[in-house]
Design an enzyme around this catalytic site. Structure first.
Site, PDB file in Angstrom:
ATOM      1  N   GLY A 119      28.230 -22.007  -7.528  1.00 55.18           N
ATOM      2  CA  GLY A 119      29.084 -21.499  -6.445  1.00 55.18           C
ATOM      3  C   GLY A 119      28.341 -20.508  -5.570  1.00 55.18           C
ATOM      4  O   GLY A 119      27.178 -20.709  -5.230  1.00 55.18           O
ATOM      5  N   THR A 120      29.027 -19.407  -5.237  1.00 56.94           N
ATOM      6  CA  THR A 120      28.417 -18.406  -4.363  1.00 56.94           C
ATOM      7  C   THR A 120      27.596 -17.433  -5.202  1.00 56.94           C
ATOM      8  O   THR A 120      28.074 -16.960  -6.238  1.00 56.94           O
ATOM      9  CB  THR A 120      29.513 -17.635  -3.596  1.00 56.94           C
ATOM     10  OG1 THR A 120      30.409 -18.589  -3.043  1.00 56.94           O
ATOM     11  CG2 THR A 120      28.926 -16.784  -2.489  1.00 56.94           C
ATOM     12  N   PHE A 121      26.391 -17.140  -4.739  1.00 59.86           N
ATOM     13  CA  PHE A 121      25.497 -16.234  -5.456  1.00 59.86           C
ATOM     14  C   PHE A 121      26.176 -14.871  -5.634  1.00 59.86           C
ATOM     15  O   PHE A 121      26.815 -14.356  -4.723  1.00 59.86           O
ATOM     16  CB  PHE A 121      24.201 -16.063  -4.664  1.00 59.86           C
ATOM     17  CG  PHE A 121      22.978 -16.109  -5.512  1.00 59.86           C
ATOM     18  CD1 PHE A 121      22.427 -17.326  -5.892  1.00 59.86           C
ATOM     19  CD2 PHE A 121      22.378 -14.940  -5.952  1.00 59.86           C
ATOM     20  CE1 PHE A 121      21.292 -17.387  -6.687  1.00 59.86           C
ATOM     21  CE2 PHE A 121      21.240 -14.978  -6.745  1.00 59.86           C
ATOM     22  CZ  PHE A 121      20.694 -16.209  -7.117  1.00 59.86           C
ATOM     23  N   GLY A 122      26.024 -14.299  -6.823  1.00 63.20           N
ATOM     24  CA  GLY A 122      26.620 -12.975  -7.060  1.00 63.20           C
ATOM     25  C   GLY A 122      27.848 -13.029  -7.944  1.00 63.20           C
ATOM     26  O   GLY A 122      28.269 -12.005  -8.476  1.00 63.20           O
ATOM     27  N   GLY A 123      28.469 -14.214  -8.074  1.00 58.84           N
ATOM     28  CA  GLY A 123      29.555 -14.389  -9.032  1.00 58.84           C
ATOM     29  C   GLY A 123      30.890 -13.798  -8.592  1.00 58.84           C
ATOM     30  O   GLY A 123      31.111 -13.486  -7.412  1.00 58.84           O
ATOM     31  N   THR A 124      31.759 -13.626  -9.583  1.00 61.05           N
ATOM     32  CA  THR A 124      33.167 -13.281  -9.334  1.00 61.05           C
ATOM     33  C   THR A 124      33.337 -11.885  -8.751  1.00 61.05           C
ATOM     34  O   THR A 124      34.031 -11.694  -7.748  1.00 61.05           O
ATOM     35  CB  THR A 124      33.946 -13.382 -10.667  1.00 61.05           C
ATOM     36  OG1 THR A 124      33.814 -14.706 -11.168  1.00 61.05           O
ATOM     37  CG2 THR A 124      35.421 -13.049 -10.472  1.00 61.05           C
ATOM     38  N   CYS A 125      32.722 -10.877  -9.398  1.00 58.16           N
ATOM     39  CA  CYS A 125      33.005  -9.487  -9.030  1.00 58.16           C
ATOM     40  C   CYS A 125      32.683  -9.241  -7.557  1.00 58.16           C
ATOM     41  O   CYS A 125      33.494  -8.696  -6.806  1.00 58.16           O
ATOM     42  CB  CYS A 125      32.207  -8.555  -9.926  1.00 58.16           C
ATOM     43  SG  CYS A 125      32.476  -6.822  -9.582  1.00 58.16           S
ATOM     44  N   HIS A 168      40.649  24.820 -11.569  1.00 55.83           N
ATOM     45  CA  HIS A 168      42.056  25.040 -11.230  1.00 55.83           C
ATOM     46  C   HIS A 168      42.206  25.061  -9.720  1.00 55.83           C
ATOM     47  O   HIS A 168      41.380  25.687  -9.047  1.00 55.83           O
ATOM     48  CB  HIS A 168      42.532  26.367 -11.826  1.00 55.83           C
ATOM     49  CG  HIS A 168      43.963  26.652 -11.509  1.00 55.83           C
ATOM     50  ND1 HIS A 168      44.991  25.947 -12.107  1.00 55.83           N
ATOM     51  CD2 HIS A 168      44.538  27.522 -10.644  1.00 55.83           C
ATOM     52  CE1 HIS A 168      46.150  26.396 -11.636  1.00 55.83           C
ATOM     53  NE2 HIS A 168      45.905  27.354 -10.738  1.00 55.83           N
ATOM     54  N   GLU A 189      23.218 -21.952 -10.384  1.00 55.73           N
ATOM     55  CA  GLU A 189      24.487 -21.440  -9.839  1.00 55.73           C
ATOM     56  C   GLU A 189      25.227 -22.574  -9.137  1.00 55.73           C
ATOM     57  O   GLU A 189      24.654 -23.262  -8.302  1.00 55.73           O
ATOM     58  CB  GLU A 189      24.207 -20.278  -8.861  1.00 55.73           C
ATOM     59  CG  GLU A 189      25.423 -19.752  -8.122  1.00 55.73           C
ATOM     60  CD  GLU A 189      26.556 -19.316  -9.034  1.00 55.73           C
ATOM     61  OE1 GLU A 189      26.356 -18.397  -9.843  1.00 55.73           O
ATOM     62  OE2 GLU A 189      27.654 -19.913  -8.951  1.00 55.73           O
TER      63      GLU A 189
HETATM   64  C1  LIG Z   1      40.575 -10.640  -8.603  1.00 60.10           C
HETATM   65  C2  LIG Z   1      39.710 -10.003  -9.657  1.00 60.10           C
HETATM   66  C3  LIG Z   1      39.535  -8.638  -9.676  1.00 60.10           C
HETATM   67  C4  LIG Z   1      38.749  -8.055 -10.640  1.00 60.10           C
HETATM   68  N1  LIG Z   1      38.612  -6.693 -10.638  1.00 60.10           N
HETATM   69  C5  LIG Z   1      37.861  -6.101 -11.576  1.00 60.10           C
HETATM   70  C6  LIG Z   1      37.697  -4.688 -11.582  1.00 60.10           C
HETATM   71  O1  LIG Z   1      38.223  -3.970 -10.726  1.00 60.10           O
HETATM   72  N2  LIG Z   1      36.925  -4.132 -12.540  1.00 60.10           N
HETATM   73  C7  LIG Z   1      36.331  -4.891 -13.512  1.00 60.10           C
HETATM   74  O2  LIG Z   1      35.647  -4.338 -14.376  1.00 60.10           O
HETATM   75  N3  LIG Z   1      36.464  -6.237 -13.538  1.00 60.10           N
HETATM   76  C8  LIG Z   1      37.219  -6.862 -12.593  1.00 60.10           C
HETATM   77  N4  LIG Z   1      37.344  -8.212 -12.603  1.00 60.10           N
HETATM   78  C9  LIG Z   1      36.664  -8.990 -13.650  1.00 60.10           C
HETATM   79  C10 LIG Z   1      35.178  -9.218 -13.300  1.00 60.10           C
HETATM   80  O3  LIG Z   1      35.080  -9.762 -12.006  1.00 60.10           O
HETATM   81  C11 LIG Z   1      34.531 -10.151 -14.320  1.00 60.10           C
HETATM   82  O4  LIG Z   1      34.747  -9.661 -15.626  1.00 60.10           O
HETATM   83  C12 LIG Z   1      33.033 -10.276 -14.091  1.00 60.10           C
HETATM   84  O5  LIG Z   1      32.748 -10.600 -12.754  1.00 60.10           O
HETATM   85  C13 LIG Z   1      32.443 -11.334 -15.033  1.00 60.10           C
HETATM   86  O6  LIG Z   1      31.067 -11.459 -14.781  1.00 60.10           O
HETATM   87  P1  LIG Z   1      30.235 -12.688 -15.373  1.00 60.10           P
HETATM   88  O7  LIG Z   1      28.831 -12.431 -14.991  1.00 60.10           O
HETATM   89  O8  LIG Z   1      30.600 -12.888 -16.782  1.00 60.10           O
HETATM   90  O9  LIG Z   1      30.796 -13.967 -14.609  1.00 60.10           O
HETATM   91  P2  LIG Z   1      30.824 -14.336 -13.056  1.00 60.10           P
HETATM   92  O10 LIG Z   1      30.602 -13.166 -12.187  1.00 60.10           O
HETATM   93  O11 LIG Z   1      32.070 -15.120 -12.873  1.00 60.10           O
HETATM   94  O12 LIG Z   1      29.551 -15.280 -12.869  1.00 60.10           O
HETATM   95  C14 LIG Z   1      29.509 -16.561 -13.377  1.00 60.10           C
HETATM   96  C15 LIG Z   1      28.800 -17.467 -12.389  1.00 60.10           C
HETATM   97  O13 LIG Z   1      28.500 -18.687 -13.046  1.00 60.10           O
HETATM   98  C16 LIG Z   1      28.679 -19.756 -12.152  1.00 60.10           C
HETATM   99  N5  LIG Z   1      28.890 -20.967 -12.954  1.00 60.10           N
HETATM  100  C17 LIG Z   1      29.960 -21.281 -13.723  1.00 60.10           C
HETATM  101  N6  LIG Z   1      29.780 -22.469 -14.323  1.00 60.10           N
HETATM  102  C18 LIG Z   1      28.553 -22.908 -13.932  1.00 60.10           C
HETATM  103  C19 LIG Z   1      27.806 -24.075 -14.192  1.00 60.10           C
HETATM  104  N7  LIG Z   1      28.242 -25.028 -15.033  1.00 60.10           N
HETATM  105  N8  LIG Z   1      26.594 -24.213 -13.584  1.00 60.10           N
HETATM  106  C20 LIG Z   1      26.107 -23.253 -12.755  1.00 60.10           C
HETATM  107  N9  LIG Z   1      26.793 -22.130 -12.475  1.00 60.10           N
HETATM  108  C21 LIG Z   1      27.987 -21.955 -13.052  1.00 60.10           C
HETATM  109  C22 LIG Z   1      29.891 -19.341 -11.338  1.00 60.10           C
HETATM  110  O14 LIG Z   1      29.910 -20.014 -10.089  1.00 60.10           O
HETATM  111  C23 LIG Z   1      29.662 -17.834 -11.188  1.00 60.10           C
HETATM  112  O15 LIG Z   1      28.981 -17.527  -9.988  1.00 60.10           O
HETATM  113  C24 LIG Z   1      38.115  -8.846 -11.623  1.00 60.10           C
HETATM  114  C25 LIG Z   1      38.275 -10.234 -11.602  1.00 60.10           C
HETATM  115  C26 LIG Z   1      39.058 -10.812 -10.629  1.00 60.10           C
HETATM  116  C27 LIG Z   1      39.207 -12.313 -10.614  1.00 60.10           C
END
Ligand SMILES: Cc1cc2nc3c(=O)[nH]c(=O)nc-3n(C[C@H](O)[C@H](O)[C@H](O)COP(=O)(O)OP(=O)(O)OC[C@H]3O[C@@H](n4cnc5c(N)ncnc54)[C@H](O)[C@@H]3O)c2cc1C
Ligand SMILES: NC(=O)c1ccc[n+]([C@@H]2O[C@H](COP(=O)([O-])OP(=O)(O)OC[C@H]3O[C@@H](n4cnc5c(N)ncnc54)[C@H](O)[C@@H]3O)[C@@H](O)[C@H]2O)c1
Length: 457
Positions: free
Chosen positions: A33-39, A440, A31
């Protein structure tokens, strides 16, 4: 060089793969960045916590038409922000500690991973490792558009805008998709003057056109919406930022204290050097996967934003479950199910959709009928005095099978769920409408009436 049974890159949905069944595998989790990712950290969860708060702040403005005088006295941005992140940040840290310190078979590497070859990965921490199998779950990041001098303005993306020190006075949002529409609602409900800049003539143009038109009409009444604008240059000013635009009436400028750029998200493949692993990519940089989530190298899987047609958390989670199964049962693999992927835009009004838009049905030459039902024509819509919301359905006239469902209005993301269920399990419109009771006078009567309106053969 240390060798692992499995390497997982990215701790969003990828982090859900190790479980009791994999406890005898040596697993590395990488990882940057921050653990747990984007969502968890900068996506779905904090935005929806802000949206709910914004709904509360905006509610008094709607009370007048019900005969109630109410007023939002103050919005305490630092309290709102801290309530949200004081809940989320410990979850991210707890998840990290659990994997790093309490999972005997898991090793966490905190750095930017890069492929050296298809079995070898530089972890970005000074250590290079090898693996039998790899899961790429490295997600996506905000796209920064090519606007002259944008980098001088201190612009924000969804990664930074939620942690501002103070509530902005005014906000320009470049973009007109999910993120732009949700943040426009959040900040305008908190009293911020919002300007939205869209390239096309509609906001949320990926939606069914009737839905996008209605949303655009409602948005124009609340925000300064500039359609068909090209942003040619950005400029830092003493009080914030100025954008130079070109539109149907020529050149113009717009100013605000803050700027949010929300023009889509790009896959993180470039950070990973995936081509060194021999993994094939789509033209837009996403990793190509088959229905089993396998890349062109059969020991490397990919899931979520980095490979999916859908940048949605419920899809990333579904694909992670498929990858988990296929890692555990290579001789009995399962396929991802992308037949009926729903999505919701948590703006005001809310929008939810599943299946085909009318434009897609036309383009694909599919025989269809449509029906609509306004919230204003159901009892609960009268209660709310809603004047703009509606549901629109598309169905096969011969079989009554639903092809698409689109709702704009209160609680659309909840009201749509029975339609997603009907499509997923093949329930036809007539059986769905008349084979069950509808409470209803509750909001799902919107769905019941829309189903009954379908002119089936
Ligand atoms: C503002 C916002 C609001 C959203 N709201 C919704 C919602 O309401 N409902 C919904 O369904 N979806 C929503 N989404 C979309 C959703 O967040 C994403 O589709 C989902 O989190 C993707 O998950 P993932 O596991 O593919 O990637 P991520 O959760 O992004 O995880 C990827 C991880 O990989 C790490 N990483 C990247 N490159 C490397 C590397 N080279 N080496 C090591 N680590 C790396 C990153 O740091 C990150 O932690 C939203 C997105 C945003 C930005
Ligand atoms: N509620 C949810 O499920 C939710 C919420 C937020 C984000 N997301 C996911 O995250 C993804 C990214 O969100 P997003 O809003 O950034 O992308 P988006 O794809 O929803 O919208 C991007 C918009 O920006 C426009 N655009 C592109 N380049 C531009 C430019 N140079 N100038 C002006 N406009 C430009 C596009 O035409 C499009 O309308 C979404 O596609 C969605 O899958 C989901």
């Amino acid at each position: 060089m240390r060798h692992f049974d499995l390497v997982i890159i990215g701790t969003g949905s990828g982090n859900s793969i190790p479980n009791d069944a994999t406890s005898d595998w040596q697993i590395a989790i990488l990882e940057k960045g921050t653990f747990g990712g984007t969502c968890l950290n900068v996506g779905c969860i904090p935005t929806k916590m802000f949206v709910h708060t914004a709904d509360q702040a905006a509610a008094p403005a709607n009370a007048k038409k019900l005969g109630v005088d109410a007023h939002t006295d103050a919005v305490h941005w630092p309290e709102i922000r801290d309530r949200i992140f004081n809940r989320i940040d410990p979850i991210a840290e707890g998840g990290r500690n659990w994997r790093a310190n309490e999972n005997a078979n898991v090793t966490v590497y905190e750095g930017t991973a890069k492929f050296v070859d298809d079995h070898t990965i530089d972890t970005g921490t000074g250590e290079t490792i090898t693996a039998d199998r790899v899961v790429i779950a490295a997600g996506s990041r905000p796209t920064v558009p090519d606007i002259a001098d944008l980098d001088t303005t201190g612009f924000h993306t969804s990664d930074t805008i939620m942690r501002l020190d103070e509530l902005p006075e005014s906000l320009i949002i470049v973009g007109s998709g999910f993120i732009a529409s949700e943040f426009a609602h959040v900040f305008s409900s908190f009293g911020v003057r919002v300007t939205m800049i869209a390239r096309s003539n509609l906001l949320l143009r990926h939606e069914d056109t009737e839905i996008a038109e209605r949303f655009t009409q409602v948005a124009k009444a609340k925000w300064d919406v500039r359609l068909q604008r090209k942003t040619t240059r950005a400029e830092k000013t003493a009080t914030g930022v100025k954008l130079h635009l070109e539109g149907p009436d020529g050149e113009e400028t717009v100013e605000a204290t803050h700027l949010l750029v929300a023009v889509g998200r790009q896959p993180n493949t470039d950070l990973l050097d995936v081509t060194k692993a021999g993994v094939e990519l789509h033209a837009d940089g996403r990793i190509k996967v088959d229905e089993f989530q396998r890349t062109s190298r059969s020991h490397i899987f990919a899931l979520g934003d980095i490979s999916s047609d859908y940048q949605l958390k419920h899809v990333a989670n579904h694909e992670a479950r498929v990858v988990q199964h296929n890692l555990l049962h290579p001789d009995d693999p399962i396929k991802s199910d992308h037949r009926f992927v729903p999505a919701a835009v948590f703006s005001n009004p809310q929008i939810a959709s599943v299946g085909l838009t009318e434009e897609q049905a036309k383009r694909q030459g599919i025989r269809y009928v449509t029906a609509s039902q306004a919230y204003a024509s159901i009892a609960y819509g009268w209660a709310m005095e809603d004047t703009t919301g509606f549901a629109k359905l598309l169905a096969d006239p011969a079989t009554g099978q639903l092809l698409g469902a689109h709702i704009i209005g209160p609680q659309a993301s909840t009201v749509i769920q029975p339609l997603i269920q009907a499509m997923s399990f093949g329930l036809d419109a007539r059986s769905m409408a008349r084979g069950q009771y509808w409470i209803h006078p509750a909001m799902p009567e919107l769905v019941e009436n829309a189903l009954l309106n379908l002119p089936l053969d």
